[in-house]
Design an enzyme around this catalytic site. Structure first.
Site, PDB file in Angstrom:
ATOM      1  N   TYR A  39       0.824  -1.211   0.000  1.00 62.95           N
ATOM      2  CA  TYR A  39       0.000   0.000   0.000  1.00 62.95           C
ATOM      3  C   TYR A  39       0.863   1.267   0.000  1.00 62.95           C
ATOM      4  O   TYR A  39       0.590   2.214  -0.737  1.00 62.95           O
ATOM      5  CB  TYR A  39      -0.939  -0.019   1.213  1.00 62.95           C
ATOM      6  CG  TYR A  39      -1.792   1.212   1.321  1.00 62.95           C
ATOM      7  CD1 TYR A  39      -2.935   1.361   0.538  1.00 62.95           C
ATOM      8  CD2 TYR A  39      -1.458   2.235   2.202  1.00 62.95           C
ATOM      9  CE1 TYR A  39      -3.722   2.497   0.622  1.00 62.95           C
ATOM     10  CE2 TYR A  39      -2.237   3.374   2.295  1.00 62.95           C
ATOM     11  CZ  TYR A  39      -3.371   3.501   1.508  1.00 62.95           C
ATOM     12  OH  TYR A  39      -4.136   4.634   1.599  1.00 62.95           O
ATOM     13  N   HIS A 109      -0.589  -4.178  -6.149  1.00 62.69           N
ATOM     14  CA  HIS A 109      -0.371  -4.129  -4.704  1.00 62.69           C
ATOM     15  C   HIS A 109      -1.602  -4.553  -3.918  1.00 62.69           C
ATOM     16  O   HIS A 109      -2.724  -4.531  -4.409  1.00 62.69           O
ATOM     17  CB  HIS A 109       0.056  -2.720  -4.272  1.00 62.69           C
ATOM     18  CG  HIS A 109      -1.101  -1.796  -4.062  1.00 62.69           C
ATOM     19  ND1 HIS A 109      -1.742  -1.678  -2.834  1.00 62.69           N
ATOM     20  CD2 HIS A 109      -1.757  -0.971  -4.903  1.00 62.69           C
ATOM     21  CE1 HIS A 109      -2.736  -0.804  -2.954  1.00 62.69           C
ATOM     22  NE2 HIS A 109      -2.766  -0.357  -4.197  1.00 62.69           N
ATOM     23  N   CYS A 110      -1.335  -4.931  -2.667  1.00 66.71           N
ATOM     24  CA  CYS A 110      -2.368  -5.116  -1.656  1.00 66.71           C
ATOM     25  C   CYS A 110      -1.834  -4.399  -0.412  1.00 66.71           C
ATOM     26  O   CYS A 110      -0.981  -3.526  -0.542  1.00 66.71           O
ATOM     27  CB  CYS A 110      -2.659  -6.600  -1.417  1.00 66.71           C
ATOM     28  SG  CYS A 110      -1.235  -7.607  -0.960  1.00 66.71           S
ATOM     29  N   ALA A 111      -2.312  -4.729   0.750  1.00 66.57           N
ATOM     30  CA  ALA A 111      -1.871  -4.008   1.948  1.00 66.57           C
ATOM     31  C   ALA A 111      -0.377  -4.225   2.217  1.00 66.57           C
ATOM     32  O   ALA A 111       0.389  -3.270   2.327  1.00 66.57           O
ATOM     33  CB  ALA A 111      -2.707  -4.422   3.154  1.00 66.57           C
TER      34      ALA A 111
END
EC number: 3.1.3.-
Length: 171
Positions: A39, A109-111
């Protein structure tokens, strides 16, 4: 044990119960135009040296990047063992392939940059595989990315879904 069951067992066994890897903090260039990050990397994308055309956001949170020409594509995914991430593999891998072909940089992306985005990157790399042994290629990519980034696709359900689509169904 039949061949498919053996492959699934070996792949899951060789990628599970490993030492706990630390979460990655840096963005990783996966191909010429596909990057994997978290993130924070996405929030920093407008000021990155890489001139991103797209950000593929796989978190549950929708956002904008003010004062930016970056196109954000949002696919809200929960990072748990009940999420069917495989239903997005074909669309995401086709999109990433187009970005690569058109020289349009994209950040996936993710977290944390580990499970959801890692699974999509692993699916993309597996979809490009022209090797005769998808099992060996899976292990090569998985362990190479883990060496580069630390934690990588730790969610056992996501790993299983990739193995079923790109390894078991290919044999």
């Amino acid at each position: 044990m039949d061949k498919k069951s053996l492959y699934k067992y070996l792949l899951l066994r060789s990628t599970g119960d490993m030492h706990k890897a630390k979460s990655p903090t840096i963005m990783t260039r996966v191909t010429n135009n596909v990057y994997l990050g978290n993130y924070k990397n996405a929030m920093d994308a407008p000021s990155s040296e890489v001139k991103f055309k797209y950000v593929l956001n796989l978190t549950m949170d929708k956002y904008t990047l003010p004062n930016s020409n970056i196109n954000i594509i949002h696919i809200p995914l929960v990072d748990d063992t009940t999420t069917d991430i495989s239903k997005y593999f074909d669309d995401v891998t086709a999109f990433l392939s187009k970005c690569d072909q058109r020289n349009e940089p994209v950040l996936v992306h993710c977290a944390a940059g580990v499970n959801r985005s890692g699974a999509m990157i692993l699916a993309y790399l597996m979809s490009k595989n022209k090797e005769s042994s998808p099992m060996l290629y899976f292990l090569y990519v998985y362990h190479s990315m883990r060496d580069l980034r630390g934690a990588f696709v730790e969610n056992p359900s996501f790993k299983r879904q990739i193995i079923e689509k790109y390894v078991i169904d290919k044999n």
